[in-house]
Design an enzyme around this catalytic site. Structure first.
Site, PDB file in Angstrom:
ATOM      1  N   LYS A  39       0.840  -1.194   0.000  1.00 26.18           N
ATOM      2  CA  LYS A  39       0.000   0.000   0.000  1.00 26.18           C
ATOM      3  C   LYS A  39       0.882   1.254   0.000  1.00 26.18           C
ATOM      4  O   LYS A  39       2.042   1.172   0.452  1.00 26.18           O
ATOM      5  CB  LYS A  39      -0.918  -0.004   1.217  1.00 26.18           C
ATOM      6  CG  LYS A  39      -0.128   0.050   2.523  1.00 26.18           C
ATOM      7  CD  LYS A  39      -0.997  -0.085   3.727  1.00 26.18           C
ATOM      8  CE  LYS A  39      -0.158  -0.055   4.978  1.00 26.18           C
ATOM      9  NZ  LYS A  39       0.972  -0.996   4.982  1.00 26.18           N
TER      10      LYS A  39
ATOM     11  N   TYR B 255      -3.168   4.831   6.704  1.00 30.98           N
ATOM     12  CA  TYR B 255      -3.570   3.958   7.810  1.00 30.98           C
ATOM     13  C   TYR B 255      -4.855   4.471   8.447  1.00 30.98           C
ATOM     14  O   TYR B 255      -5.747   3.695   8.802  1.00 30.98           O
ATOM     15  CB  TYR B 255      -2.473   3.893   8.870  1.00 30.98           C
ATOM     16  CG  TYR B 255      -1.266   3.094   8.479  1.00 30.98           C
ATOM     17  CD1 TYR B 255      -1.291   1.703   8.540  1.00 30.98           C
ATOM     18  CD2 TYR B 255      -0.099   3.709   8.071  1.00 30.98           C
ATOM     19  CE1 TYR B 255      -0.171   0.944   8.197  1.00 30.98           C
ATOM     20  CE2 TYR B 255       1.032   2.970   7.721  1.00 30.98           C
ATOM     21  CZ  TYR B 255       0.989   1.599   7.784  1.00 30.98           C
ATOM     22  OH  TYR B 255       2.090   0.854   7.436  1.00 30.98           O
TER      23      TYR B 255
END
Length: 409
Positions: A160, A248
């Site tokens: 990611k 996140y």
């Protein structure tokens, strides 16, 4: 300050050296498009040498990964985690540094024939040992290497953020469908036992109706570290602290609340540091949800390391602190009179298993047909939300994110 202005900071010798080096190498920041970058940059700094945490166990596990990119995260977290895997094994390495690749291959018993460069990467199609690749490269390179891996007939795990644009995310999804191969995004926290405990508790209704989620994700960026250097180049990173750390919070707010936002407002704090000439340092955002809940998030490259999610419900409050650490994450729920705490002990094997659990998930899905967690569709949803945050910060206006249910689409 406009985004094109550059200000020097007295005493910031390291930062000046980086900018001067970039200029001397003909690397004017932003001069190249992301699509023009086809291999990881070799001009930044030497990559770290391996740090052995524990040896690989004896015995053959059927599913073979090739790791693409041998930076700090790959060497110090992902590769050692194969020691705990039940289904996955390390079989290949892809790197622009043959000396380093040989050193790691020797340490982990990877045969010479399974070492590839970025130039001959496509030859993995002829290697039956390799079932999947795990792409751990600067963000702007994810889409190109994913497409190449799918053309070679391999499954893909991609770190990611999934890519630097929604278009590149879609390109990866299309390539996955054409190849008939799985695309999984490296959301390791989805496999952290404390995170899973938090999600289960929230879904059970113990907190009551969820009203507010807060997320804080900060760390001090060092450009002495090669991984810090590409993060301030927009054509490699796609953005600053939001892409690197704030993701996140964007993803975490979604899995804690169990829904997607319908609107975002955001603000970016100006910086006079020339390092942040191209990308943001501090950015803050608020998601509004159809349920009436709100989620507040912020990220920064110049604030001390913080990884914290707060949850306020009608019955209980609590959260995760740390929320996204490699180990020792902690979840608590409080009624005001009593607090319950769940945590894994530090430096013990079970506390490290989010990495091995993530690596094992892909072969388990392929073998059993279970639903894939951390899909490419989820990765693209995060990029769409991040782009909406950037748009709101730039226009200083709310931006609608009411795009319908991506899960059904």
């Amino acid at each position: 300050m406009s985004e094109n202005e550059t200000h020097d900071v007295p005493g910031s010798q390291i930062r000046r050296k980086f900018l001067q080096a970039a200029s001397a190498a003909g690397l004017a920041l932003g001069a190249r498009s992301a699509s023009a970058q086809t291999v990881p940059p070799d001009h930044l700094a030497p990559r770290p040498a391996p740090q052995h945490i524990r040896p690989l166990p004896n015995g053959r596990r059927a599913f073979g990964y090739a790791i693409v990119g041998l930076g700090k995260y790959a060497v110090n977290q992902i590769i050692p985690a194969f020691a705990e895997c039940q289904h996955a094994r390390l079989v290949g390495l892809v790197s622009g540094d043959p000396v380093k690749a040989q050193k790691i291959a020797k340490a982990y018993d990877v045969p010479d024939k399974n070492i590839y460069s970025y130039d001959n990467f496509d030859n993995i199609k002829n290697n039956p040992d390799i079932d999947a690749v795990y792409i751990i490269l600067p963000n702007a390179l994810h889409a190109d290497f994913a497409e190449r891996a799918f053309r070679a007939g391999k499954h893909v795990m991609c770190e990611k953020p999934m890519a630097t644009s929604v278009e590149d995310c879609q390109r990866m999804l299309d390539a996955s469908r054409r190849a008939g191969k799985q695309l999984m995004i490296g959301y390791r926290c989805h496999f952290d036992p404390i995170t899973q405990k938090a999600i289960k508790t929230l879904r059970s209704g113990q907190f009551g109706q969820l009203r507010v989620v807060t997320t804080e994700n900060t760390d001090v960026l060092s450009i002495d570290d090669p991984s810090g250097q590409w993060r301030v180049r927009r054509n490699l990173s796609g953005g600053g602290s939001l892409m690197d750390l704030g993701i996140y919070g964007v993803n975490g707010a979604r899995y804690l609340l169990g829904e997607d936002p319908i609107e975002v407002t955001a603000v970016r704090a100006p910086s006079t540091d020339p390092i942040f000439h191209e990308v943001e340092d501090i950015i803050s955002w608020t998601f509004r949800y159809r349920s009436g809940a709100l989620a507040h998030g912020n990220s920064s490259f110049t604030a001390a390391g913080t990884s914290r999610f707060g949850v306020q419900g009608a019955k209980l409050t609590g959260g995760l602190n740390p929320a996204t650490a490699y180990y020792n994450n902690r979840f608590e729920a409080s009624s005001g009179e009593e607090t319950q705490v769940w945590a894994d002990p530090m430096f013990q094997i079970p506390a490290l298993n989010q990495f091995s659990a993530q690596l094992d998930h892909l072969p388990d899905v392929i073998k059993t047909g279970k639903p894939l967690l951390a899909t490419g569709q989820e990765g693209m949803q995060d990029i769409k939300l991040i782009k909406a945050i950037y748009e709101s910060a730039a226009t200083r206006r709310p931006v609608s994110t009411d795009w319908g249910d991506w899960r059904k689409a």
